[in-house]
Design a protein around this motif. Structure first.
Motif, PDB file in Angstrom:
ATOM      1  N   ALA A  67      37.470  34.089  47.384  1.00 47.97           N
ATOM      2  CA  ALA A  67      37.492  35.529  47.128  1.00 47.97           C
ATOM      3  C   ALA A  67      36.224  35.931  46.380  1.00 47.97           C
ATOM      4  N   GLU A  68      35.614  37.014  46.823  1.00 48.76           N
ATOM      5  CA  GLU A  68      34.428  37.536  46.134  1.00 48.76           C
ATOM      6  C   GLU A  68      34.777  38.873  45.500  1.00 48.76           C
ATOM      7  N   TYR A  69      34.553  38.976  44.186  1.00 51.52           N
ATOM      8  CA  TYR A  69      34.909  40.200  43.464  1.00 51.52           C
ATOM      9  C   TYR A  69      33.890  40.429  42.355  1.00 51.52           C
ATOM     10  N   ASN A  70      33.294  41.589  42.370  1.00 49.95           N
ATOM     11  CA  ASN A  70      32.284  41.960  41.361  1.00 49.95           C
ATOM     12  C   ASN A  70      31.178  40.910  41.229  1.00 49.95           C
ATOM     13  N   GLY A  71      30.772  40.369  42.367  1.00 46.44           N
ATOM     14  CA  GLY A  71      29.670  39.421  42.371  1.00 46.44           C
ATOM     15  C   GLY A  71      30.019  38.013  41.954  1.00 46.44           C
ATOM     16  N   LYS A  72      31.300  37.722  41.733  1.00 41.37           N
ATOM     17  CA  LYS A  72      31.724  36.382  41.355  1.00 41.37           C
ATOM     18  C   LYS A  72      32.671  35.821  42.410  1.00 41.37           C
ATOM     19  N   TYR A  73      32.817  34.504  42.394  1.00 40.73           N
ATOM     20  CA  TYR A  73      33.623  33.817  43.406  1.00 40.73           C
ATOM     21  C   TYR A  73      34.852  33.173  42.759  1.00 40.73           C
ATOM     22  N   PHE A 243      40.966  40.110  38.584  1.00 42.81           N
ATOM     23  CA  PHE A 243      40.855  41.171  39.591  1.00 42.81           C
ATOM     24  C   PHE A 243      41.309  42.546  39.119  1.00 42.81           C
ATOM     25  N   GLY A 244      41.696  42.645  37.845  1.00 39.09           N
ATOM     26  CA  GLY A 244      42.106  43.938  37.321  1.00 39.09           C
ATOM     27  C   GLY A 244      43.412  44.448  37.896  1.00 39.09           C
ATOM     28  N   ASN A 245      44.247  43.530  38.412  1.00 41.35           N
ATOM     29  CA  ASN A 245      45.509  43.904  39.052  1.00 41.35           C
ATOM     30  C   ASN A 245      46.493  42.761  38.835  1.00 41.35           C
ATOM     31  N   ILE A 246      47.650  43.041  38.231  1.00 43.58           N
ATOM     32  CA  ILE A 246      48.572  41.972  37.854  1.00 43.58           C
ATOM     33  C   ILE A 246      49.215  41.269  39.045  1.00 43.58           C
ATOM     34  N   VAL A 247      49.177  41.889  40.234  1.00 44.36           N
ATOM     35  CA  VAL A 247      49.803  41.255  41.397  1.00 44.36           C
ATOM     36  C   VAL A 247      48.772  40.760  42.411  1.00 44.36           C
ATOM     37  N   GLU A 248      47.507  40.853  42.096  1.00 45.90           N
ATOM     38  CA  GLU A 248      46.452  40.418  43.021  1.00 45.90           C
ATOM     39  C   GLU A 248      45.926  39.044  42.629  1.00 45.90           C
ATOM     40  N   PHE A 249      46.190  38.035  43.482  1.00 43.73           N
ATOM     41  CA  PHE A 249      45.707  36.690  43.163  1.00 43.73           C
ATOM     42  C   PHE A 249      44.438  36.343  43.929  1.00 43.73           C
ATOM     43  N   GLY A 250      43.913  37.262  44.723  1.00 39.10           N
ATOM     44  CA  GLY A 250      42.596  37.065  45.309  1.00 39.10           C
ATOM     45  C   GLY A 250      42.489  37.108  46.808  1.00 39.10           C
ATOM     46  N   HIS A 251      43.610  36.940  47.526  1.00 39.90           N
ATOM     47  CA  HIS A 251      43.518  36.833  48.979  1.00 39.90           C
ATOM     48  C   HIS A 251      42.965  38.107  49.621  1.00 39.90           C
ATOM     49  N   ASN A 252      43.261  39.239  49.026  1.00 39.06           N
ATOM     50  CA  ASN A 252      42.756  40.498  49.588  1.00 39.06           C
ATOM     51  C   ASN A 252      41.246  40.619  49.487  1.00 39.06           C
ATOM     52  N   TYR A 253      40.610  39.754  48.693  1.00 37.79           N
ATOM     53  CA  TYR A 253      39.161  39.798  48.543  1.00 37.79           C
ATOM     54  C   TYR A 253      38.447  38.730  49.362  1.00 37.79           C
ATOM     55  N   LEU A 254      39.174  38.104  50.290  1.00 41.91           N
ATOM     56  CA  LEU A 254      38.510  37.271  51.278  1.00 41.91           C
ATOM     57  C   LEU A 254      37.684  38.169  52.199  1.00 41.91           C
ATOM     58  N   PRO A 255      36.525  37.709  52.634  1.00 40.29           N
ATOM     59  CA  PRO A 255      35.655  38.566  53.463  1.00 40.29           C
ATOM     60  C   PRO A 255      36.357  39.176  54.672  1.00 40.29           C
ATOM     61  N   GLU A 256      37.208  38.382  55.349  1.00 36.23           N
ATOM     62  CA  GLU A 256      37.856  38.913  56.558  1.00 36.23           C
ATOM     63  C   GLU A 256      38.811  40.053  56.254  1.00 36.23           C
ATOM     64  N   PHE A 257      39.386  40.055  55.047  1.00 31.60           N
ATOM     65  CA  PHE A 257      40.312  41.130  54.699  1.00 31.60           C
ATOM     66  C   PHE A 257      39.609  42.312  54.044  1.00 31.60           C
ATOM     67  N   VAL A 258      38.422  42.093  53.551  1.00 33.47           N
ATOM     68  CA  VAL A 258      37.636  43.184  52.975  1.00 33.47           C
ATOM     69  C   VAL A 258      36.922  43.972  54.064  1.00 33.47           C
ATOM     70  N   TYR A 259      36.362  43.243  55.065  1.00 37.05           N
ATOM     71  CA  TYR A 259      35.486  43.884  56.028  1.00 37.05           C
ATOM     72  C   TYR A 259      36.087  44.040  57.425  1.00 37.05           C
ATOM     73  N   GLU A 260      37.101  43.244  57.753  1.00 36.51           N
ATOM     74  CA  GLU A 260      37.560  43.239  59.144  1.00 36.51           C
ATOM     75  C   GLU A 260      38.944  43.850  59.348  1.00 36.51           C
ATOM     76  N   HIS A 261      39.945  43.327  58.644  1.00 39.21           N
ATOM     77  CA  HIS A 261      41.297  43.823  58.862  1.00 39.21           C
ATOM     78  C   HIS A 261      42.152  43.570  57.622  1.00 39.21           C
ATOM     79  N   LYS A 262      43.344  44.139  57.617  1.00 40.36           N
ATOM     80  CA  LYS A 262      44.234  44.005  56.478  1.00 40.36           C
ATOM     81  C   LYS A 262      44.904  42.626  56.469  1.00 40.36           C
TER      82      LYS A 262
END
Length: 404
Positions: A67-73, A243-262
């Motif tokens: 997961a990439e978030y705010n420039g970190k991995y 990630f600034g979200n108590i229920v977000e463990f990072g999968h939503n910040y995988l490139p395919e889910f950020v740029y391609e599809h949900k």
């Protein structure tokens, strides 16, 4: 009584030995081996980063799901397996002995399945058979012996579910719910099966104190939730810090889910349900074609599901209301789990069979052995399903791991 305990111990040790022999054969045919370092265990990288006082991984690892978030991995998976590996990083760094840790959880799984069966007073032989049927004769075969990040978490979750069920059956609610919360930290959808544990615990308490109102039964045991709550809060704090979200463990910040599809969408349901029930294709020579990305009917790779459905129906027809009700509840929760799973974009990625469906197996197991505790002669009718399950999954697993 002493002879009975000795016999249960003997069959229990034989069950563990059978599991180890089974895994050894798989290692020989696939070249994986427990002592090999696995480069696909993001959990070890995350645990070692924590040891160094860092929440992110420090760099990108192109071959992993990062997961990439705010420039970190970051590790993009639920965190509990890193809790398990964290102590090992003080001795091994990120090269933790993942294979041996996984072997521990393999053994833990069959031990607690066996103890569940024994709790329902199945004979030692029947307990051993049912345990092996619901473990090595299922699609868990593919994930049981390789500590890649995806399979590592699923195996730990499977083992913790079995342990949680056992401790619920003996009335240890605090331990049971703690183990369940740890399992949720491996596979979040395990949260759906909380009603199973609560139902078992309530039945145990009701049997001990039938005269006490149900509201008081619950109130007296509210402290059972303290440790699971602490574990859940640790997940939330970690998620928020990263990630600034108590229920977000990072999968939503995988490139395919950020740029391609949900990651999750109802639009996936129709196609993924077809994948769940997909009939395999065959070559002109009549050989089954193995798809290395799932797409195989989950009933083919997990035959204990047939047994679970059969015993639930049989219990209802025979008027065994408790077993039937428990079976229906577990069926509904499992159907809910499969529905949520079918809303996921990948449905398991690279694997043989339909590995996401493995998560329901420990919960189906307890219903099956509950029925067999009253109808021991029916245990043997699982044998054809067991032969199918072990051969089908072993052959498919060897083919996929060897890229054949």
């Amino acid at each position: 009584m002493e002879r009975s305990k000795s016999e249960y111990l003997e069959y229990g040790l034989l069950t563990i030995a059978a599991l180890v022999c089974f895994l050894a054969v798989l290692h020989i045919f696939t070249g994986q081996y427990f002592w090999k370092h696995n480069v696909y265990n993001t959990y070890a990288l995350q645990a070692d980063s924590w040891r160094q006082g860092r929440l992110d991984l420090g760099e990108n690892y192109s071959w992993l799901e990062i997961a990439e978030y705010n420039g970190k991995y970051y590790c993009s998976f639920p965190p509990f397996p890193s809790y398990v590996l964290f102590p090992f990083t003080f001795f091994f760094g990120s090269n933790t002995p993942d294979g041996l840790v996984l072997l521990f959880f393999n053994v833990m799984a069959v031990v607690f399945l066996y103890k569940i069966a024994g709790r329902f007073r199945l004979s030692p032989g029947a307990s051993a058979f049912c345990t092996l049927f619901f473990s090595v004769c299922t699609n868990m075969t593919f994930v049981f012996f390789v500590p890649s990040v995806w399979f590592f978490a699923q195996t730990i979750s499977y083992s913790l579910a079995a342990a949680a069920i056992y401790f619920a059956l003996i009335g240890k609610g605090g331990v049971s719910l703690l183990l369940w919360s740890c399992g949720v930290g491996c596979r979040p959808m395990q949260a759906l099966f909380l009603p199973v544990l609560l139902w078992i615990l309530f039945q145990e308490e009701r049997a001990k104190r039938p005269e006490v109102p149900w509201t008081r039964l619950i109130g007296d045991k509210i402290y059972w939730g303290i440790l699971p709550l602490i574990v859940a809060l640790s997940y939330m704090a970690l998620n928020y810090a990263r990630f600034g979200n108590i229920v977000e463990f990072g999968h939503n910040y995988l490139p395919e889910f950020v740029y391609e599809h949900k990651q999750f969408s109802v639009d996936y349901l129709a196609n993924n349900f077809r994948m769940l029930m997909n009939f395999p294709s065959f070559s002109e020579e009549g050989k089954m074609i193995i798809d290395h990305f799932g797409n195989l009917n989950f009933l083919w790779v997990n035959p204990p599901v047939f047994v679970f459905v059969a015993v639930t129906i049989a219990a209802a027809l025979r008027g065994e209301k408790k077993t039937a009700a428990f079976g229906v509840m577990t069926f509904v929760l499992s159907a809910g789990y499969l529905t949520v799973t079918a809303m996921h974009a990948t449905m398991g990625g690279w694997h043989f069979g339909n590995r996401y469906t493995n998560d329901i197996l420990p919960w189906l197991f307890v219903v099956s052995v509950m029925f067999f505790s009253k109808h021991g002669r029916w245990v043997k009718w699982q044998l054809p399903f067991a032969i199918w399950g072990i051969l089908f999954n072993v052959v498919g697993t060897v083919i996929v791991y060897n890229g054949l």
